[in-house]
Design a protein around this motif. Structure first.
Motif, PDB file in Angstrom:
ATOM      1  N   THR A  26       0.829  -1.212   0.000  1.00 21.50           N
ATOM      2  CA  THR A  26       0.000   0.000   0.000  1.00 21.50           C
ATOM      3  C   THR A  26       0.858   1.255   0.000  1.00 21.50           C
ATOM      4  O   THR A  26       0.600   2.204  -0.753  1.00 21.50           O
ATOM      5  CB  THR A  26      -0.943   0.005   1.208  1.00 21.50           C
ATOM      6  N   ARG A  29       2.298   1.802  -3.309  1.00 19.50           N
ATOM      7  CA  ARG A  29       1.277   2.328  -4.224  1.00 19.50           C
ATOM      8  C   ARG A  29       1.163   3.842  -4.084  1.00 19.50           C
ATOM      9  O   ARG A  29       1.074   4.573  -5.074  1.00 19.50           O
ATOM     10  CB  ARG A  29      -0.057   1.656  -3.912  1.00 19.50           C
ATOM     11  N   GLY A  67      -2.952   6.826  -4.734  1.00 23.36           N
ATOM     12  CA  GLY A  67      -2.660   5.503  -4.199  1.00 23.36           C
ATOM     13  C   GLY A  67      -3.883   4.740  -3.755  1.00 23.36           C
ATOM     14  O   GLY A  67      -3.782   3.790  -2.978  1.00 23.36           O
ATOM     15  N   GLN A  68      -5.050   5.131  -4.239  1.00 21.28           N
ATOM     16  CA  GLN A  68      -6.292   4.498  -3.806  1.00 21.28           C
ATOM     17  C   GLN A  68      -6.592   3.217  -4.564  1.00 21.28           C
ATOM     18  O   GLN A  68      -7.385   2.393  -4.096  1.00 21.28           O
ATOM     19  CB  GLN A  68      -7.453   5.478  -3.949  1.00 21.28           C
ATOM     20  N   GLY A  70      -4.760   0.099  -7.465  1.00 15.79           N
ATOM     21  CA  GLY A  70      -3.510  -0.440  -7.956  1.00 15.79           C
ATOM     22  C   GLY A  70      -3.236  -0.047  -9.406  1.00 15.79           C
ATOM     23  O   GLY A  70      -4.129   0.356 -10.148  1.00 15.79           O
ATOM     24  N   HIS A 108      -5.491  -9.031   2.581  1.00 15.99           N
ATOM     25  CA  HIS A 108      -6.263  -9.505   1.434  1.00 15.99           C
ATOM     26  C   HIS A 108      -6.979 -10.809   1.742  1.00 15.99           C
ATOM     27  O   HIS A 108      -7.912 -11.181   1.029  1.00 15.99           O
ATOM     28  CB  HIS A 108      -5.350  -9.661   0.216  1.00 15.99           C
ATOM     29  N   GLU A 119      -9.505  -0.646   3.216  1.00 14.35           N
ATOM     30  CA  GLU A 119      -8.311  -1.400   2.828  1.00 14.35           C
ATOM     31  C   GLU A 119      -7.085  -0.496   2.782  1.00 14.35           C
ATOM     32  O   GLU A 119      -5.996  -0.870   3.221  1.00 14.35           O
ATOM     33  CB  GLU A 119      -8.551  -2.067   1.468  1.00 14.35           C
ATOM     34  N   LEU A 120      -7.244   0.712   2.254  1.00 17.16           N
ATOM     35  CA  LEU A 120      -6.125   1.646   2.184  1.00 17.16           C
ATOM     36  C   LEU A 120      -5.608   1.979   3.574  1.00 17.16           C
ATOM     37  O   LEU A 120      -4.390   2.043   3.808  1.00 17.16           O
ATOM     38  CB  LEU A 120      -6.550   2.915   1.445  1.00 17.16           C
ATOM     39  N   GLY A 123      -3.499  -0.888   5.086  1.00 18.04           N
ATOM     40  CA  GLY A 123      -2.177  -0.944   4.489  1.00 18.04           C
ATOM     41  C   GLY A 123      -1.269   0.186   4.943  1.00 18.04           C
ATOM     42  O   GLY A 123      -0.074  -0.030   5.206  1.00 18.04           O
ATOM     43  N   LEU A 124      -1.805   1.391   5.070  1.00 18.00           N
ATOM     44  CA  LEU A 124      -1.005   2.527   5.529  1.00 18.00           C
ATOM     45  C   LEU A 124      -0.649   2.384   7.010  1.00 18.00           C
ATOM     46  O   LEU A 124       0.442   2.774   7.437  1.00 18.00           O
ATOM     47  CB  LEU A 124      -1.765   3.832   5.292  1.00 18.00           C
TER      48      LEU A 124
END
Length: 304
Positions: A26, A29, A67-68, A70, A108, A119-120, A123-124
């Protein structure tokens, strides 16, 4: 706690970030999106023009640059051509970053229940070096017990089958592992007194939750403060706030604002400054961290 200024200097090369699993897909990304946005702006190319180059809309370019979503490696290659990046080694680094940014993170496994807008954040959160959070309704997810998490998750999904609730609680518990891993981020949590006064789940659940807060607050990388009802209107935000900071200088701070059905991510400097000021006021007016244990002990006694 005032946010420290970013280090000055040249941006790190893409090669610096490749093959470093601790950064995570993330964060890669977001890094890649930021680099491509910078290239587009330097060439004075509009989002509409960039979108046409990859057979997409300008709205998709916006999501990619933030980066929202892929990147497809083909799209990255096409954009690099449009942006006049022709050096083969440099192009290869960009395409490799796109590949690594598309690799699945541990979260995931929970795609069956994980909301796309959340989800973002997960990951952050994994990539952050500092997480500052203020909560006014529920305890931060990183500090909840399974029993407490089950109660508040059910409030958000009243009609969901038990299997989905179980998966959401499991996801929350998996997120908490980052607090005790090697290289764990620092968590600074300010919790409104009203949160602790709400008896979610009944006395037994509340008592165990307060005991858990005391235990987690003993971790060297966790700071817990309680904002009493007496906190002034100038400090109280009235809405939950999370600010994520990263050790990588190319990654901008992110403000995460969540509501019942979605979230907003902010990374403009004026927005970061505004919410950092709110957090600073809360930290100043909340009870000192060393008083949290006594307050929690008092609540435990009430529910015993």
């Amino acid at each position: 706690m005032t946010a420290m200024p970013r280090p000055n200097g040249e941006q790190s090369s893409l090669r610096h970030y490749l093959d470093r699993p601790q950064i995570g897909p993330t964060a890669l990304r977001v890094l890649l999106g930021g680099r491509l946005r910078r290239l587009r702006q330097e060439r004075d190319i509009t989002r509409v023009q960039a979108g046409k180059e990859i057979r997409a809309s300008d709205a998709k370019i916006t999501r990619l640059e933030r980066g929202q979503v892929g990147f497809k490696q083909r799209d990255v290659a096409d954009l690099l051509t449009l942006y006049h990046v022709l050096d083969e080694a440099e192009r290869a680094d960009y395409v490799e970053m796109a590949r690594q940014a598309s690799l699945p993170g541990w979260w995931h496994r929970y795609n069956d229940v994980l909301e796309s807008w959340f989800e973002l954040h997960v990951g952050l959160e994994e990539a952050a070096s500092l997480i500052r959070t203020y909560e006014v309704q529920f305890l931060p997810g990183l500090l909840q017990t399974p029993e407490y998490a089950r109660v508040v998750t059910r409030l958000g999904y009243p009609d969901a089958p038990e299997s989905k609730i179980n998966r959401l609680v499991e996801l929350r518990m998996e997120r908490q592992k980052l607090l005790t891993r090697g290289g764990a981020p620092r968590l600074w949590a300010v919790v409104d007194e009203a949160v602790l006064r709400r008896p979610f789940g009944g006395p037994a659940v509340v008592r165990r939750q307060m005991e858990h807060l005391m235990e987690v607050a003993e971790l060297p990388n966790v700071t817990l403060q309680i904002a009493p009802f007496s906190v002034g209107a100038m400090a109280a935000a009235g809405t939950p706030i999370t600010i994520l900071r990263f050790s990588e200088p190319d990654l901008p701070d992110k403000v995460y604002l969540e509501n019942l059905t979605g979230a907003v991510y902010l990374d403009k400097q004026e927005e970061i400054d505004q919410y950092s000021l709110i957090m600073d006021r809360l930290v100043t007016e909340a009870n000192p961290p060393q008083e949290a244990a006594d307050y929690l002990k008092g609540l435990i006694d009430q529910y015993s």
